[in-house]
Design a protein around this motif. Structure first.
Motif, short mmCIF file in Angstrom:
data_model
loop_
_atom_site.label_atom_id
_atom_site.label_comp_id
_atom_site.label_asym_id
_atom_site.label_seq_id
_atom_site.Cartn_x
_atom_site.Cartn_y
_atom_site.Cartn_z
N GLY A 26 -39.14 -1.28 -58.28
CA GLY A 26 -40.29 -1.52 -59.15
C GLY A 26 -40.00 -1.49 -60.63
O GLY A 26 -40.92 -1.44 -61.44
N ALA A 27 -38.73 -1.49 -61.03
CA ALA A 27 -38.40 -1.39 -62.45
C ALA A 27 -36.99 -1.92 -62.72
O ALA A 27 -36.26 -2.26 -61.80
CB ALA A 27 -38.48 0.07 -62.90
N VAL A 28 -36.66 -1.96 -64.01
CA VAL A 28 -35.32 -2.32 -64.45
C VAL A 28 -34.81 -1.15 -65.26
O VAL A 28 -35.45 -0.70 -66.21
CB VAL A 28 -35.35 -3.61 -65.32
CG1 VAL A 28 -33.98 -3.92 -65.88
CG2 VAL A 28 -35.89 -4.78 -64.52
N GLY A 29 -33.63 -0.62 -64.89
CA GLY A 29 -33.03 0.50 -65.60
C GLY A 29 -32.14 -0.01 -66.71
O GLY A 29 -31.48 -1.04 -66.58
N ILE A 30 -32.08 0.74 -67.81
CA ILE A 30 -31.26 0.36 -68.96
C ILE A 30 -30.53 1.62 -69.43
O ILE A 30 -31.12 2.70 -69.52
CB ILE A 30 -32.11 -0.22 -70.10
CG1 ILE A 30 -32.85 -1.47 -69.60
CG2 ILE A 30 -31.26 -0.55 -71.33
CD1 ILE A 30 -33.82 -2.05 -70.58
N ARG A 31 -29.22 1.46 -69.72
CA ARG A 31 -28.42 2.57 -70.25
C ARG A 31 -27.38 2.03 -71.21
O ARG A 31 -27.08 0.84 -71.24
CB ARG A 31 -27.75 3.36 -69.13
CG ARG A 31 -26.62 2.61 -68.45
CD ARG A 31 -25.99 3.43 -67.35
NE ARG A 31 -24.85 2.74 -66.78
CZ ARG A 31 -24.14 3.19 -65.77
NH1 ARG A 31 -24.46 4.35 -65.21
NH2 ARG A 31 -23.11 2.51 -65.31
#
Length: 63
Positions: A26-31
């Motif tokens: 349900g989302a997009v992770g960013i690091r």
């Protein structure tokens, strides 16, 4: 296990630092690729799309 991806346009060497993204439920992770164990955040798919669009257009202020 989460699969983080760096842009194919990312360079190598000292110019290779960039953000990495991952598909999450349900989302997009960013690091930050320089600090993979550091802070991360998640955006909805529509917010991530809007964020990437602004980056590509150069609409965001430079740090």
């Amino acid at each position: 296990m989460t699969e983080w991806r760096k842009s194919s346009r990312s360079g190598t060497g000292s110019q290779s630092d960039c953000v990495e993204m991952a598909t999450l439920p349900g989302a997009v992770g960013i690091r930050d690729s320089k600090n993979p164990d550091g802070p991360r955040f998640a955006l909805s798919a529509s917010a991530a799309h809007a964020f990437l669009t602004r980056i590509k257009r150069g609409d965001l202020p430079k740090a």
